[in-house]
Design a protein around this motif. Structure first.
Motif, PDB file in Angstrom:
ATOM      1  N   TRP A 139       0.834  -1.201   0.000  1.00 25.83           N
ATOM      2  CA  TRP A 139       0.000   0.000   0.000  1.00 25.83           C
ATOM      3  C   TRP A 139       0.870   1.253   0.000  1.00 25.83           C
ATOM      4  O   TRP A 139       0.560   2.226  -0.669  1.00 25.83           O
ATOM      5  CB  TRP A 139      -0.936   0.017   1.200  1.00 25.83           C
ATOM      6  N   ILE A 140       1.953   1.201   0.754  1.00 22.08           N
ATOM      7  CA  ILE A 140       2.870   2.338   0.784  1.00 22.08           C
ATOM      8  C   ILE A 140       3.504   2.521  -0.591  1.00 22.08           C
ATOM      9  O   ILE A 140       3.586   3.630  -1.105  1.00 22.08           O
ATOM     10  CB  ILE A 140       3.937   2.150   1.885  1.00 22.08           C
ATOM     11  N   ASP A 141       3.938   1.415  -1.204  1.00 20.35           N
ATOM     12  CA  ASP A 141       4.530   1.487  -2.542  1.00 20.35           C
ATOM     13  C   ASP A 141       3.546   2.062  -3.543  1.00 20.35           C
ATOM     14  O   ASP A 141       3.911   2.881  -4.387  1.00 20.35           O
ATOM     15  CB  ASP A 141       4.995   0.102  -3.006  1.00 20.35           C
ATOM     16  N   ALA A 142       2.289   1.657  -3.459  1.00 16.26           N
ATOM     17  CA  ALA A 142       1.264   2.166  -4.378  1.00 16.26           C
ATOM     18  C   ALA A 142       1.053   3.663  -4.168  1.00 16.26           C
ATOM     19  O   ALA A 142       0.884   4.413  -5.135  1.00 16.26           O
ATOM     20  CB  ALA A 142      -0.050   1.410  -4.186  1.00 16.26           C
ATOM     21  N   THR A 143       1.076   4.107  -2.939  1.00 17.78           N
ATOM     22  CA  THR A 143       0.910   5.527  -2.634  1.00 17.78           C
ATOM     23  C   THR A 143       2.057   6.339  -3.217  1.00 17.78           C
ATOM     24  O   THR A 143       1.844   7.384  -3.821  1.00 17.78           O
ATOM     25  CB  THR A 143       0.833   5.742  -1.115  1.00 17.78           C
ATOM     26  N   VAL A 144       3.278   5.856  -3.049  1.00 14.76           N
ATOM     27  CA  VAL A 144       4.453   6.546  -3.586  1.00 14.76           C
ATOM     28  C   VAL A 144       4.400   6.574  -5.111  1.00 14.76           C
ATOM     29  O   VAL A 144       4.645   7.608  -5.737  1.00 14.76           O
ATOM     30  CB  VAL A 144       5.755   5.885  -3.080  1.00 14.76           C
ATOM     31  N   GLU A 145       4.059   5.456  -5.721  1.00 12.27           N
ATOM     32  CA  GLU A 145       3.965   5.399  -7.185  1.00 12.27           C
ATOM     33  C   GLU A 145       2.900   6.364  -7.706  1.00 12.27           C
ATOM     34  O   GLU A 145       3.108   7.032  -8.721  1.00 12.27           O
ATOM     35  CB  GLU A 145       3.666   3.975  -7.645  1.00 12.27           C
ATOM     36  N   ASP A 146       1.767   6.451  -7.026  1.00 15.14           N
ATOM     37  CA  ASP A 146       0.713   7.397  -7.424  1.00 15.14           C
ATOM     38  C   ASP A 146       1.219   8.831  -7.353  1.00 15.14           C
ATOM     39  O   ASP A 146       0.957   9.638  -8.241  1.00 15.14           O
ATOM     40  CB  ASP A 146      -0.526   7.252  -6.526  1.00 15.14           C
ATOM     41  N   ALA A 147       1.942   9.158  -6.302  1.00 13.65           N
ATOM     42  CA  ALA A 147       2.477  10.510  -6.142  1.00 13.65           C
ATOM     43  C   ALA A 147       3.493  10.832  -7.233  1.00 13.65           C
ATOM     44  O   ALA A 147       3.502  11.940  -7.778  1.00 13.65           O
ATOM     45  CB  ALA A 147       3.116  10.666  -4.763  1.00 13.65           C
ATOM     46  N   ILE A 148       4.327   9.874  -7.578  1.00 13.33           N
ATOM     47  CA  ILE A 148       5.312  10.081  -8.645  1.00 13.33           C
ATOM     48  C   ILE A 148       4.611  10.302  -9.979  1.00 13.33           C
ATOM     49  O   ILE A 148       4.975  11.204 -10.741  1.00 13.33           O
ATOM     50  CB  ILE A 148       6.295   8.893  -8.721  1.00 13.33           C
ATOM     51  N   LYS A 149       3.598   9.515 -10.282  1.00 10.52           N
ATOM     52  CA  LYS A 149       2.854   9.678 -11.539  1.00 10.52           C
ATOM     53  C   LYS A 149       2.195  11.055 -11.609  1.00 10.52           C
ATOM     54  O   LYS A 149       2.201  11.705 -12.656  1.00 10.52           O
ATOM     55  CB  LYS A 149       1.793   8.582 -11.677  1.00 10.52           C
ATOM     56  N   ARG A 150       1.602  11.506 -10.489  1.00 14.79           N
ATOM     57  CA  ARG A 150       0.976  12.837 -10.473  1.00 14.79           C
ATOM     58  C   ARG A 150       2.007  13.927 -10.716  1.00 14.79           C
ATOM     59  O   ARG A 150       1.784  14.851 -11.496  1.00 14.79           O
ATOM     60  CB  ARG A 150       0.281  13.086  -9.133  1.00 14.79           C
ATOM     61  N   ALA A 151       3.154  13.823 -10.051  1.00  6.68           N
ATOM     62  CA  ALA A 151       4.201  14.844 -10.210  1.00  6.68           C
ATOM     63  C   ALA A 151       4.730  14.864 -11.636  1.00  6.68           C
ATOM     64  O   ALA A 151       4.910  15.931 -12.229  1.00  6.68           O
ATOM     65  CB  ALA A 151       5.337  14.578  -9.226  1.00  6.68           C
ATOM     66  N   ARG A 152       4.971  13.701 -12.224  1.00  9.04           N
ATOM     67  CA  ARG A 152       5.484  13.643 -13.598  1.00  9.04           C
ATOM     68  C   ARG A 152       4.469  14.183 -14.599  1.00  9.04           C
ATOM     69  O   ARG A 152       4.846  14.801 -15.586  1.00  9.04           O
ATOM     70  CB  ARG A 152       5.867  12.220 -13.966  1.00  9.04           C
ATOM     71  N   SER A 153       3.195  13.977 -14.347  1.00  9.41           N
ATOM     72  CA  SER A 153       2.177  14.460 -15.287  1.00  9.41           C
ATOM     73  C   SER A 153       2.090  15.985 -15.286  1.00  9.41           C
ATOM     74  O   SER A 153       1.623  16.580 -16.254  1.00  9.41           O
ATOM     75  CB  SER A 153       0.806  13.873 -14.946  1.00  9.41           C
ATOM     76  N   ARG A 154       2.551  16.622 -14.216  1.00  8.09           N
ATOM     77  CA  ARG A 154       2.508  18.079 -14.126  1.00  8.09           C
ATOM     78  C   ARG A 154       3.758  18.749 -14.687  1.00  8.09           C
ATOM     79  O   ARG A 154       3.798  19.966 -14.824  1.00  8.09           O
ATOM     80  CB  ARG A 154       2.309  18.518 -12.678  1.00  8.09           C
TER      81      ARG A 154
END
Length: 81
Positions: free
Chosen positions: A7-22
């Motif tokens: 769950w922690i890994d998924a949270t970090v991956e989601d945050a990275i995807k959001r940051a890269r999309s911006r």
């Protein structure tokens, strides 16, 4: 405790995807698309694809941060409610 790691890994991956999309790409603008203020050359060099002045970018970041919420799938707090 090991069971929470996916769950922690998924949270970090989601945050990275959001940051890269911006992240911007390509040439930036010389004037802010929101308020038409001049965007300094140093900012245009530092931020590829910049489209907003610092003030407008900060306002947009605050608005997006408030709407983003939190991923609480594995959080102890969510289990207590």
């Amino acid at each position: 405790m090991r069971a929470n790691r996916p769950w922690i890994d998924a949270t970090v991956e989601d945050a990275i995807k959001r940051a890269r999309s911006r992240l911007g790409q390509g040439p930036g603008l010389s004037r802010c698309e929101t308020c038409d203020a001049e965007i300094p050359q140093a900012r245009r060099r530092a931020v590829p694809g910049v489209r907003l002045c610092v003030d407008c970018q900060e306002a947009e970041d605050r608005a997006q941060g408030a709407a983003a919420g939190y991923n609480r799938r594995g959080s102890k707090d969510s289990q207590l409610r």
